[in-house]
Design an enzyme around this catalytic site. Structure first.
Site, short mmCIF file in Angstrom:
data_model
loop_
_atom_site.label_atom_id
_atom_site.label_comp_id
_atom_site.label_asym_id
_atom_site.label_seq_id
_atom_site.Cartn_x
_atom_site.Cartn_y
_atom_site.Cartn_z
N GLU A 1 -5.56 146.20 -10.05
CA GLU A 1 -6.44 145.80 -8.94
C GLU A 1 -5.64 144.92 -8.01
OE1 GLU A 1 -9.70 143.60 -10.45
OE2 GLU A 1 -10.57 145.30 -11.47
N ASN B 1 -10.50 144.56 -18.72
CA ASN B 1 -9.81 143.67 -17.80
C ASN B 1 -9.38 142.40 -18.56
OD1 ASN B 1 -9.47 141.48 -15.97
ND2 ASN B 1 -10.41 142.69 -14.36
N THR C 1 -13.88 138.52 -7.57
CA THR C 1 -14.17 139.40 -6.43
C THR C 1 -15.67 139.38 -6.15
OG1 THR C 1 -12.49 140.78 -7.46
CG2 THR C 1 -13.53 141.65 -5.49
N HIS D 1 -18.02 145.04 -12.69
CA HIS D 1 -18.24 143.66 -12.25
C HIS D 1 -19.54 143.11 -12.82
CE1 HIS D 1 -17.69 139.98 -10.13
NE2 HIS D 1 -16.48 140.41 -9.84
N GLU E 1 -15.05 152.77 -7.26
CA GLU E 1 -15.64 151.89 -8.26
C GLU E 1 -16.81 151.18 -7.61
OE1 GLU E 1 -13.04 149.17 -10.36
OE2 GLU E 1 -14.74 147.97 -11.02
N HIS F 1 -5.75 142.29 -12.39
CA HIS F 1 -5.82 142.01 -10.95
C HIS F 1 -4.68 141.05 -10.61
CE1 HIS F 1 -8.59 140.62 -7.38
NE2 HIS F 1 -7.36 140.91 -6.98
N ARG G 1 -3.25 133.44 -9.53
CA ARG G 1 -3.97 132.42 -10.31
C ARG G 1 -4.15 132.81 -11.77
NH1 ARG G 1 -10.03 133.07 -7.99
NH2 ARG G 1 -8.98 132.81 -6.02
N HIS H 1 -8.80 137.30 -17.77
CA HIS H 1 -9.34 136.02 -18.26
C HIS H 1 -8.46 135.40 -19.34
CE1 HIS H 1 -12.75 137.11 -15.85
NE2 HIS H 1 -12.73 138.30 -16.43
N ARG I 1 -3.49 138.82 -8.11
CA ARG I 1 -4.01 138.20 -6.89
C ARG I 1 -2.86 137.60 -6.09
NH1 ARG I 1 -9.89 137.20 -7.45
NH2 ARG I 1 -9.71 136.24 -5.43
#
Ligand code: PXP
Length: 241
Positions: free
Chosen positions: A72, A9, A103, A194, A155, A45, A51, A12, A47
């Site tokens: 995602e 992922n 999340t 996660h 998941e 992801h 963000r 970040h 969103r």
């Protein structure tokens, strides 16, 4: 040797970029390096508030990812529309709250309204030829409902396991094991993610038929530290000319 696939992922990286509204660091470049390092897929992801990952990112990533693109997103009309145009390999439906840092839990599949909305959106995505994964808490009920909803993948949310104090650790692991066993019975493809890091990930590798891990924060954090030496050397070289 197991055959568990790693999807990295790269959200970040985008968070860091967006803090200064710069062009760098670019999640597209990060995805490329992850693939070169052997990652089996890239997770992002998108969103509602954009963000971190932005529309431009998913559009370019769709054209550049050579492995698997796992998008995602929340199960909203806007996101389902984007996914049906973009056509990622997998869509992972997640709950989304504006005020959360990340999340915080699995989809509330026991709630009738959530279930109805998921049912409709899963159908649209599957009709568009996209595999659908549901991010759920490790509960047998949630696994069964995911099957009823026609998900391809589940998941399991590993956040509680990762955050568990020593006293509750085996209890959290047991929840994951029971949910994984149920998924195997129902022939659902099993993913997890996660909060997983270089230590706690080892404790879940035995989950029955675990096929895929989605990991972001710990990998990007390690890259920030382990890649720093090169970054400083490159800067020294740049200023020495
Ligand atoms: N899986 C899902 C569904 C997520 O929402 C996230 C966080 O974006 C991850 C996996 C990765 O979590 P982490 O960054 O803690 O590894």
């Amino acid at each position: 040797m197991n055959n568990i696939r790693l999807h990295v992922n790269v959200d970040h990286i985008a968070t860091l970029r967006n803090q200064r509204n710069t062009k760098y660091p670019d999640p597209v470049q990060a995805a490329f390096i992850c693939e070169m390092a052997g990652a089996h897929g890239i997770t992002v992801h998108l969103r509602e508030d954009r963000r971190h990952i932005m529309d431009r990112d998913v559009e370019i990533l769709r054209k550049t990812i050579q492995t698997i693109m796992n998008l995602e997103m929340a199960a909203t009309d806007e996101m389902v529309g984007i996914a049906c145009t973009l056509h990622p390999d997998i869509v992972t439906l997640v709950p989304e709250k504006r005020e959360e840092k990340t999340t915080e839990g699995g989809l509330a599949v026991l709630n009738d309204n959530v279930r109805a909305s998921l049912k409709e959106n899963i159908k649209k995505l599957r009709d568009a030829g996209i595999k659908v994964s549901l991010f759920i808490d490790p509960e047998i009920d949630a696994v069964n409902i995911s099957k009823e909803l026609n998900a391809d993948i589940i998941e399991l949310h590993t956040g509680d396991y990762c955050n568990a104090a020593t006293c509750c650790f085996s209890q959290e692991l047991l929840r994951l094991e029971k949910a994984a066993n149920e998924a195997a019975k129902l022939k659902l493809t099993l993913a997890a993610g996660h909060g997983l890091d270089y230590v706690n990930v080892k404790g879940i590798l035995h989950l029955k038929d675990l096929k895929e891990l989605n990991i972001g924060h710990s990998i990007i954090s390690r890259a920030a530290i382990c890649g720093l030496e090169f970054a400083v050397k490159d800067m020294l070289e740049a200023i020495s000319e």
